[in-house]
Enzyme design. Structure first.
Site, mmCIF file in Angstrom:
data_model
loop_
_atom_site.group_PDB
_atom_site.id
_atom_site.type_symbol
_atom_site.label_atom_id
_atom_site.label_comp_id
_atom_site.label_asym_id
_atom_site.label_seq_id
_atom_site.Cartn_x
_atom_site.Cartn_y
_atom_site.Cartn_z
ATOM 1 N N TYR A 268 -3.077 4.112 2.728
ATOM 2 C CA TYR A 268 -3.054 2.855 2.680
ATOM 3 C C TYR A 268 -1.839 2.218 1.537
ATOM 4 C CZ TYR A 268 -5.319 -1.316 0.670
ATOM 5 O OH TYR A 268 -5.782 -2.697 0.246
ATOM 6 N N ARG B 293 -20.736 -3.029 -19.659
ATOM 7 C CA ARG B 293 -19.427 -2.582 -19.152
ATOM 8 C C ARG B 293 -19.642 -0.921 -19.416
ATOM 9 N NH1 ARG B 293 -15.357 -0.915 -22.435
ATOM 10 N NH2 ARG B 293 -16.214 -2.126 -24.208
ATOM 11 N N ASP C 240 -9.496 10.374 -0.014
ATOM 12 C CA ASP C 240 -10.077 9.141 0.399
ATOM 13 C C ASP C 240 -10.691 9.274 1.811
ATOM 14 O OD1 ASP C 240 -10.505 6.519 1.178
ATOM 15 O OD2 ASP C 240 -8.537 5.886 0.319
ATOM 16 N N LYS D 251 -16.077 -0.862 2.823
ATOM 17 C CA LYS D 251 -16.119 -0.923 4.052
ATOM 18 C C LYS D 251 -17.561 -0.581 4.786
ATOM 19 C CE LYS D 251 -11.518 -1.459 3.516
ATOM 20 N NZ LYS D 251 -11.336 -1.494 2.077
#
Length: 389
Positions: free
Chosen positions: A108, A54, A178, A203
């Site tokens: 977004y 983690r 972004d 993407k």
């Protein structure tokens, strides 16, 4: 070494075993790691230490080193989704004192939903602005944190990024870009003046529609450890298999992005010539409202996403989508397959219909992500589908 060589070949630590030395970095799937000598004599773990999955993973660490070179950053952290990256960053900034957040209005849908949720939980004030871009620039110095997209989803509006950075420098605001639509191939926010560059690795960077991931890159060392600690506590680290696939995909990012940008421009020009298409949004077209800004800010490449509007509303949109044979109705973008989505019922379904229309996200708007197929085949499929409406 050159920029591309650094991120194509970077991140891999050879074992120096000539009998068993792989060329491709292996995937490490162990959840736990042996405490190294001396680790009990100091605070443990720290950034880069291996103890528990983690916190860190060898495959993820190698990918992050290569990714930092791609972004021209001091460091990069990989997350299990783009929204995980953004959520972790927003909570980190709030923890360090941010109380006023400025968000680009055309963004977004899930980014906006996240900020609205955070505002309701924490009391942090969130304002939305731009376009028009003057309204965004007017509020930069009101804010502690500014969040913008280098190309906005889904109409590909390009904000005046250089002016945003200049305003932010004058008053100490921190800027998050972004950069998913542009990728570092077309634009590198950290070089321009952003504090952070955020990518949805799902993407273009992974590029094959088989990975979900996100990243934050930065240019200031003092952000790394607290952000890494926040990721550790929130459990948002990218998993090793996904990191391996994203790392592999990233090696071909430049030729893919260049080829897809070239094909998308050809498709955009063709769509603009069709009588049944009311409007085309592509920053590489002179008709785009931010074409001149895009030409100045971006590296002569405008990406693979082309949005276009048809008449007739949802009925005609659904008729067109049902006729497609090669182009696949699906969310996301930036992969090697050409896909098409309908923002009004997907990425921006959470917005009020009136505001959607104000932002250009009409009932007839479709978002096309051009892949690596023969562009003539993509155009042929769009042509036969358009003939049905």
């Amino acid at each position: 070494m050159g920029w591309v060589t650094r991120w194509v070949r970077g991140g891999w630590r050879p074992s120096k075993d000539p009998a068993r030395e792989p060329v491709v970095p292996p995937v490490s799937v162990s959840a736990i790691y042996v405490h190294p000598p001396g680790s009990f004599e100091r605070e443990y773990p720290r950034v880069g230490d291996l103890k528990y999955g983690r916190e860190n993973n060898p495959t993820v660490l190698g990918f992050e080193e290569a990714l930092a070179s791609l972004e021209e950053g001091r460091w990069a952290l990989a997350f299990n989704s783009g929204m995980a990256a953004l959520s972790t960053l927003v909570f980190y900034e709030i923890a360090r004192g941010a109380r006023r957040i400025l968000l680009e209005r055309l963004t977004y849908g899930s980014t906006r939903s996240l900020l609205e949720m955070v505002s309701s939980i924490t009391g942090v004030e969130v304002r939305l602005a731009g376009p028009p871009w003057e309204s965004l620039l007017d509020l930069v110095c009101w804010s502690d944190l500014v969040i913008v997209e280098s190309m906005a989803n889904p109409t590909l509006r390009v904000p005046p990024l250089s002016e945003v950075y200049g305003e932010a420098r004058s008053c100490g605001a921190r800027v998050v870009v972004d950069n998913t639509f542009a990728t570092p191939v077309a634009y590198r926010p950290l070089e321009g003046g952003a504090r952070y560059s955020l990518e949805s690795l799902t993407k273009y960077i992974s590029g094959h529609n088989d990975v979900v991931g996100g990243s934050i890159s930065g240019g200031f060392d003092d952000d790394l450890e607290p952000l890494w600690n926040m990721r550790k506590i929130m459990g948002t680290i990218m998993q090793p298999i996904d990191a391996y696939l994203a790392w592999r995909g990233m090696k071909t990012l430049k030729p893919r992005f260049e080829a897809q940008s070239k094909a998308a421009l050809e498709v955009a020009e063709w769509l603009e010539s069709r009588e049944k298409v009311k409007r085309v949004y592509y920053p590489g077209l002179p008709s785009h409202p931010d074409h001149e800004l895009a030409r100045k800010e971006l590296n002569g490449l405008y990406g693979a996403v082309v949005s276009f509007e048809i008449g007739g509303g949802r009925g005609e949109v659904f008729r067109l989508l049902s006729r497609l044979k090669l182009v696949t109705p699906s969310p996301s973008f930036g992969g090697v397959e050409t896909i098409i989505s309908y923002p009004a019922i997907s990425s921006h379904s959470n917005l009020d219909p009136v505001e959607r229309a104000e932002l250009g996200i009409t009932e007839g708007l479709l978002r096309l992500s051009v892949g690596l197929e023969d562009v003539a085949d993509v155009i042929s499929d769009l042509s036969q589908a358009l003939s049905a409406i």
